[in-house]
Design a protein around this motif. Structure first.
Motif, PDB file in Angstrom:
ATOM      1  N   THR A 261       0.804  -1.221   0.000  1.00  0.00           N
ATOM      2  CA  THR A 261       0.000   0.000   0.000  1.00  0.00           C
ATOM      3  C   THR A 261       0.835   1.267   0.000  1.00  0.00           C
ATOM      4  N   SER A 262       2.110   1.152   0.283  1.00  0.00           N
ATOM      5  CA  SER A 262       2.955   2.347   0.265  1.00  0.00           C
ATOM      6  C   SER A 262       3.452   2.617  -1.148  1.00  0.00           C
ATOM      7  N   PRO A 263       3.780   3.875  -1.436  1.00  0.00           N
ATOM      8  CA  PRO A 263       4.277   4.214  -2.771  1.00  0.00           C
ATOM      9  C   PRO A 263       5.585   3.490  -3.096  1.00  0.00           C
TER      10      PRO A 263
ATOM     11  N   SER B 120      13.035  -6.962 -11.537  1.00  0.00           N
ATOM     12  CA  SER B 120      13.659  -7.192 -12.847  1.00  0.00           C
ATOM     13  C   SER B 120      13.175  -8.502 -13.467  1.00  0.00           C
ATOM     14  N   ASP B 121      13.525  -8.716 -14.721  1.00  0.00           N
ATOM     15  CA  ASP B 121      13.181  -9.975 -15.398  1.00  0.00           C
ATOM     16  C   ASP B 121      13.816 -11.178 -14.714  1.00  0.00           C
ATOM     17  N   ASP B 122      14.896 -10.931 -13.978  1.00  0.00           N
ATOM     18  CA  ASP B 122      15.570 -11.996 -13.223  1.00  0.00           C
ATOM     19  C   ASP B 122      15.024 -12.117 -11.805  1.00  0.00           C
ATOM     20  N   ASN B 123      13.917 -11.435 -11.538  1.00  0.00           N
ATOM     21  CA  ASN B 123      13.287 -11.416 -10.205  1.00  0.00           C
ATOM     22  C   ASN B 123      14.215 -10.864  -9.128  1.00  0.00           C
ATOM     23  N   LEU B 124      14.914  -9.792  -9.462  1.00  0.00           N
ATOM     24  CA  LEU B 124      15.750  -9.084  -8.502  1.00  0.00           C
ATOM     25  C   LEU B 124      15.220  -7.663  -8.353  1.00  0.00           C
ATOM     26  N   CYS B 125      15.292  -7.129  -7.143  1.00  0.00           N
ATOM     27  CA  CYS B 125      14.809  -5.779  -6.880  1.00  0.00           C
ATOM     28  C   CYS B 125      15.765  -4.752  -7.471  1.00  0.00           C
ATOM     29  N   LYS B 126      15.227  -3.895  -8.326  1.00  0.00           N
ATOM     30  CA  LYS B 126      16.043  -2.856  -8.970  1.00  0.00           C
ATOM     31  C   LYS B 126      16.416  -1.731  -8.011  1.00  0.00           C
ATOM     32  N   ILE B 127      15.695  -1.612  -6.897  1.00  0.00           N
ATOM     33  CA  ILE B 127      15.969  -0.522  -5.952  1.00  0.00           C
ATOM     34  C   ILE B 127      16.461  -1.055  -4.604  1.00  0.00           C
ATOM     35  N   PHE B 128      16.918  -2.289  -4.575  1.00  0.00           N
ATOM     36  CA  PHE B 128      17.442  -2.883  -3.345  1.00  0.00           C
ATOM     37  C   PHE B 128      18.574  -2.020  -2.800  1.00  0.00           C
ATOM     38  N   GLY B 129      18.481  -1.696  -1.510  1.00  0.00           N
ATOM     39  CA  GLY B 129      19.516  -0.903  -0.864  1.00  0.00           C
ATOM     40  C   GLY B 129      19.418   0.589  -1.084  1.00  0.00           C
TER      41      GLY B 129
ATOM     42  N   ASP C  79       9.755   1.038   3.069  1.00  0.00           N
ATOM     43  CA  ASP C  79      10.124   0.424   4.346  1.00  0.00           C
ATOM     44  C   ASP C  79       9.571  -0.990   4.476  1.00  0.00           C
ATOM     45  N   VAL C  80       8.355  -1.211   3.981  1.00  0.00           N
ATOM     46  CA  VAL C  80       7.753  -2.542   4.088  1.00  0.00           C
ATOM     47  C   VAL C  80       8.594  -3.583   3.351  1.00  0.00           C
ATOM     48  N   CYS C  81       9.196  -3.192   2.261  1.00  0.00           N
ATOM     49  CA  CYS C  81      10.055  -4.108   1.497  1.00  0.00           C
ATOM     50  C   CYS C  81      11.373  -4.344   2.233  1.00  0.00           C
ATOM     51  N   SER C  82      11.945  -3.271   2.735  1.00  0.00           N
ATOM     52  CA  SER C  82      13.221  -3.377   3.438  1.00  0.00           C
ATOM     53  C   SER C  82      13.102  -4.201   4.715  1.00  0.00           C
ATOM     54  N   SER C  83      11.938  -4.168   5.341  1.00  0.00           N
ATOM     55  CA  SER C  83      11.768  -4.870   6.614  1.00  0.00           C
ATOM     56  C   SER C  83      11.338  -6.329   6.451  1.00  0.00           C
TER      57      SER C  83
END
Length: 83
Positions: free
Chosen positions: A17-19, A37-46, A52-56
């Motif tokens: 629900t967060s942006p 990504s197409d490789d199922n990796l987060c493009k904005i990791f780190g 925050d919900v993703c990072s946590s």
């Protein structure tokens, strides 16, 4: 447990629900995050832009199972139970 590289279940199965950059209203359950990504990796990791919900999120066997298929099934089930 460590995340399985290239799984991506936590970026597909749950609603967020967060942006998210490129998804200002978040994303519905079952929709791929635009930052996956197409490789199922987060493009904005780190990066600071990562919600925050993703990072946590922490991978655990009871949430992610032992395979990527388990992870999609379990996270989808948990999502449905919390709606």
């Amino acid at each position: 447990m460590n995340c399985r590289l290239g799984c991506g279940a936590c970026c597909i199965a749950p609603s967020i629900t967060s942006p998210i950059p490129g998804m200002p209203n978040g994303k519905p359950a079952g929709e791929r995050c635009i930052q996956l990504s197409d490789d199922n990796l987060c493009k904005i990791f780190g990066l600071d832009e990562r919600p925050d919900v993703c990072s946590s999120f922490t991978a655990t066997t009871d949430v992610c199972g032992t395979t990527n298929t388990d992870a999609i099934r379990l996270i989808s089930y948990l999502e449905a139970q919390t709606c």
